[in-house]
Write a protein that holds these residues in place. Structure first.
Motif, PDB file in Angstrom:
ATOM      1  N   LEU A  12       0.825  -1.203   0.000  1.00  0.00           N
ATOM      2  CA  LEU A  12       0.000   0.000   0.000  1.00  0.00           C
ATOM      3  C   LEU A  12       0.866   1.262   0.000  1.00  0.00           C
ATOM      4  O   LEU A  12       0.515   2.268  -0.627  1.00  0.00           O
ATOM      5  N   GLY A  13       2.012   1.202   0.692  1.00  0.00           N
ATOM      6  CA  GLY A  13       2.938   2.331   0.691  1.00  0.00           C
ATOM      7  C   GLY A  13       3.478   2.610  -0.707  1.00  0.00           C
ATOM      8  O   GLY A  13       3.586   3.773  -1.135  1.00  0.00           O
ATOM      9  N   GLY A  14       3.818   1.561  -1.422  1.00  0.00           N
ATOM     10  CA  GLY A  14       4.286   1.728  -2.799  1.00  0.00           C
ATOM     11  C   GLY A  14       3.206   2.314  -3.694  1.00  0.00           C
ATOM     12  O   GLY A  14       3.465   3.192  -4.526  1.00  0.00           O
ATOM     13  N   ARG A  15       1.967   1.825  -3.525  1.00  0.00           N
ATOM     14  CA  ARG A  15       0.853   2.361  -4.302  1.00  0.00           C
ATOM     15  C   ARG A  15       0.604   3.844  -3.988  1.00  0.00           C
ATOM     16  O   ARG A  15       0.296   4.637  -4.867  1.00  0.00           O
ATOM     17  N   LEU A  16       0.764   4.204  -2.708  1.00  0.00           N
ATOM     18  CA  LEU A  16       0.583   5.600  -2.310  1.00  0.00           C
ATOM     19  C   LEU A  16       1.624   6.497  -2.981  1.00  0.00           C
ATOM     20  O   LEU A  16       1.314   7.605  -3.447  1.00  0.00           O
ATOM     21  N   LEU A  17       2.864   6.012  -3.059  1.00  0.00           N
ATOM     22  CA  LEU A  17       3.928   6.784  -3.713  1.00  0.00           C
ATOM     23  C   LEU A  17       3.648   6.957  -5.206  1.00  0.00           C
ATOM     24  O   LEU A  17       3.825   8.050  -5.757  1.00  0.00           O
ATOM     25  N   THR A  18       3.239   5.877  -5.865  1.00  0.00           N
ATOM     26  CA  THR A  18       2.918   6.017  -7.293  1.00  0.00           C
ATOM     27  C   THR A  18       1.716   6.948  -7.485  1.00  0.00           C
ATOM     28  O   THR A  18       1.661   7.699  -8.464  1.00  0.00           O
ATOM     29  N   GLY A  19       0.783   6.922  -6.539  1.00  0.00           N
ATOM     30  CA  GLY A  19      -0.348   7.844  -6.600  1.00  0.00           C
ATOM     31  C   GLY A  19       0.094   9.293  -6.474  1.00  0.00           C
ATOM     32  O   GLY A  19      -0.406  10.172  -7.184  1.00  0.00           O
ATOM     33  N   LEU A  20       1.043   9.564  -5.570  1.00  0.00           N
ATOM     34  CA  LEU A  20       1.591  10.917  -5.417  1.00  0.00           C
ATOM     35  C   LEU A  20       2.167  11.401  -6.744  1.00  0.00           C
ATOM     36  O   LEU A  20       1.922  12.540  -7.172  1.00  0.00           O
ATOM     37  N   ALA A  21       2.930  10.524  -7.407  1.00  0.00           N
ATOM     38  CA  ALA A  21       3.502  10.869  -8.710  1.00  0.00           C
ATOM     39  C   ALA A  21       2.404  11.100  -9.747  1.00  0.00           C
ATOM     40  O   ALA A  21       2.511  11.998 -10.585  1.00  0.00           O
ATOM     41  N   CYS A  22       1.343  10.287  -9.686  1.00  0.00           N
ATOM     42  CA  CYS A  22       0.212  10.464 -10.612  1.00  0.00           C
ATOM     43  C   CYS A  22      -0.393  11.854 -10.482  1.00  0.00           C
ATOM     44  O   CYS A  22      -0.712  12.507 -11.485  1.00  0.00           O
ATOM     45  N   GLY A  23      -0.569  12.304  -9.244  1.00  0.00           N
ATOM     46  CA  GLY A  23      -1.166  13.617  -9.017  1.00  0.00           C
ATOM     47  C   GLY A  23      -0.327  14.742  -9.585  1.00  0.00           C
ATOM     48  O   GLY A  23      -0.853  15.673 -10.213  1.00  0.00           O
ATOM     49  N   VAL A  24       0.995  14.671  -9.374  1.00  0.00           N
ATOM     50  CA  VAL A  24       1.884  15.713  -9.899  1.00  0.00           C
ATOM     51  C   VAL A  24       1.889  15.689 -11.427  1.00  0.00           C
ATOM     52  O   VAL A  24       1.730  16.718 -12.090  1.00  0.00           O
ATOM     53  N   ALA A  25       2.057  14.492 -12.004  1.00  0.00           N
ATOM     54  CA  ALA A  25       2.142  14.380 -13.464  1.00  0.00           C
ATOM     55  C   ALA A  25       0.829  14.771 -14.134  1.00  0.00           C
ATOM     56  O   ALA A  25       0.828  15.416 -15.192  1.00  0.00           O
ATOM     57  N   SER A  26      -0.314  14.402 -13.527  1.00  0.00           N
ATOM     58  CA  SER A  26      -1.606  14.717 -14.141  1.00  0.00           C
ATOM     59  C   SER A  26      -1.876  16.211 -14.140  1.00  0.00           C
ATOM     60  O   SER A  26      -2.647  16.709 -14.969  1.00  0.00           O
ATOM     61  N   LEU A  27      -1.248  16.949 -13.223  1.00  0.00           N
ATOM     62  CA  LEU A  27      -1.391  18.403 -13.199  1.00  0.00           C
ATOM     63  C   LEU A  27      -0.394  19.082 -14.132  1.00  0.00           C
ATOM     64  O   LEU A  27      -0.753  19.937 -14.935  1.00  0.00           O
TER      65      LEU A  27
END
Length: 477
Positions: A123-138
């Motif tokens: 879940l920690g790894g998924r959270l990190l990839t999610g953080l990157a998703c948010g930055v990249a999607s913006l």
């Protein structure tokens, strides 16, 4: 004509024209779009990885139903946080550096997943990839909109969503042959390539001007466009002010804010993220024999119709495609709800079972014949979403905000999108239990209707306009 003129002449339009023709802008857009490709892969990763993790043997982590739900949904919470982080980064560090920085949590997150021995690390790894998703999607849509000239801004801006759905499809296809660990290793490759390519392209001219680096801005413009023709230099004075709440009283600020946030909310309330996260489960509910194949078919349809939208975006316009897309989604979600209503009603509701049911010696479920209604409705929904409500909210988000509030405004839009994605993804099964499956899809159909009405009455056409002309429209100039 000097040698320099001869060198740049093929890159320009006809003499006296104002449309640049440099192909390097496409390289810059592709480099930035590798960020959306990475977050598309991260979104699609859960669909093939969850079945693999359910049957994993120790010492690998094994997911139960609740953990699988969190594994699919937690990426959206990380992305919501990434949207807030990206909103600050994009104005302080710049568009280019923000994209470069987003590659780090992508790679680290997938590496953590690869090495995971328990669910919490997963879940920690998924959270990190999610953080990157948010930055990249913006950041990616903002970067692309600011480097593209008006004639191709719709095409290049739509490629953001095209790369997202390509990433999802890549995860589905790779999930056929790779188990969850090797699938995570594959997820490290697109952000690594983005890191390499983004190092070769410049910062956006608009951001450089806002930083009073005019010489660098003109050099970046010549690299990207091949000349300064067609460039409308934005006023710099206002761009150093930053965002203040009092600005929300201005029509040039609050109107695009309302439009951007509403489009993001309606996009998620259509139920598309629930469909993509639980594509296999939905097709199993529809009695489709090979749900993995069904997911790949959905991914292919999404890629093809998003590519079509990109090709016609600068001709058809944003409003027309949003309206057409919304109408298709209304009919498809209504039909999908009707499938569940008819299937729930019992044997007497399907008169075509004998024609459509596969030949089998096993007892046949009477609702199998209706499965084709479900499959057709789902495919129609995905096609409709892909030509409008998939790419256009992200494109408009990057177009409608003035430069001096773009970081905060796009951050709010991305935060809205990902929070709504989390709620829809996490609670979709609960809504299906409370309202029955047919009620859940009819509710989505109602939100699609509201989205169409909002488009018709509130969303302006931005086709062919410079970013400065769009800002002037909202300000009434």
């Amino acid at each position: 004509m000097t040698p320099e003129d001869r060198e740049t002449q093929p890159l320009l339009g006809p003499p006296g024209g104002s449309t640049p023709r440099s192909r390097r802008v496409f390289l810059a857009a592709f480099a930035a779009a590798l960020g959306p490709l990475s977050f598309g892969f991260a979104l699609g990763y859960s669909s093939p990885a969850i079945p693999s993790l359910r049957r994993a043997a120790p010492p690998a982590p094994r997911l139960d139903d609740n953990e699988a739900s969190w594994f699919g949904a937690i990426v959206t919470l990380g992305a919501a946080a990434g949207g807030v982080l990206g909103g600050g980064l994009v104005d302080r560090a710049g568009r280019k550096l923000s994209l470069l920085l987003s590659a780090v949590p992508f790679v680290v997150g997938f590496a953590v997943i690869t090495a995971a021995r328990d669910v919490w690390v997963l879940l920690g790894g998924r959270l990190l990839t999610g953080l990157a998703c948010g930055v990249a999607s913006l950041v990616a849509p903002v970067y692309i909109s600011e480097v593209a000239y008006p004639a191709v801004r719709g095409l290049l801006g739509s490629c953001v969503q095209l790369m997202v759905v390509t990433g999802i499809l890549l995860a589905y296809l790779a999930g056929w042959v790779l188990e969850w660990r090797w699938l995570a290793v594959l997820g490290c490759m697109p952000p690594t390539l983005m890191l390499l390519l983004m190092s070769c392209v410049p910062e956006t001219p608009r951001f450089l001007l806002a930083q009073h680096r005019r010489q660098e801005a003109m050099a970046a413009l010549r690299f990207l466009w091949g000349s300064e023709q067609g460039w409308e230099e934005p006023p710099i004075a206002a761009e150093r002010q930053g965002f203040q709440l009092a600005m929300l009283r201005r029509p040039g600020i609050y109107k695009p804010f309302v439009i951007g946030v509403s489009l993001m909310a309606f996009q998620q309330l259509s139920g598309v993220n629930a469909v993509m996260f639980y594509a296999e489960t939905i097709f199993e509910e529809a009695k489709f024999k090979d749900s993995s194949l069904a997911s790949v078919v959905v991914g292919l349809i999404q890629v093809l119709f998003t590519a079509l939208a990109a090709l016609i975006m600068d001709r058809a316009g944003r409003r027309l495609l949003l309206t057409l897309s919304g109408v298709i989604m209304v009919f498809s979600t209504s039909a999908f709800g009707a499938y569940f209503k008819l299937a729930q009603g019992g044997p007497g509701n399907s008169s075509h079972v004998d024609l459509l049911a596969p030949v089998s010696t096993e007892p046949i479920d009477p609702s199998v014949g209706l499965a084709w209604l479900a499959v057709g409705s789902m495919c129609l929904f995905i096609a409709g979403f892909a030509v409008g409500w998939g790419p256009i909210p992200w494109l408009l988000m990057s177009e409608i905000f003035p430069l001096h509030v773009k970081g905060v405004a796009t951050g709010v839009c991305v935060l809205t999108n990902w929070l709504m994605a989390f709620l829809v993804t996490k609670e979709f099964s609960s809504v299906m239990e409370a309202l029955q499956p047919y009620g859940a899809f009819w509710l989505a159909s109602a939100f699609c209707i509201f989205g169409v009405l909002f488009t018709l009455f509130c969303v302006p056409e931005t086709k062919g306009k410079t970013l400065e002309q769009i800002t002037a429209h909202f300000e009434g100039r």
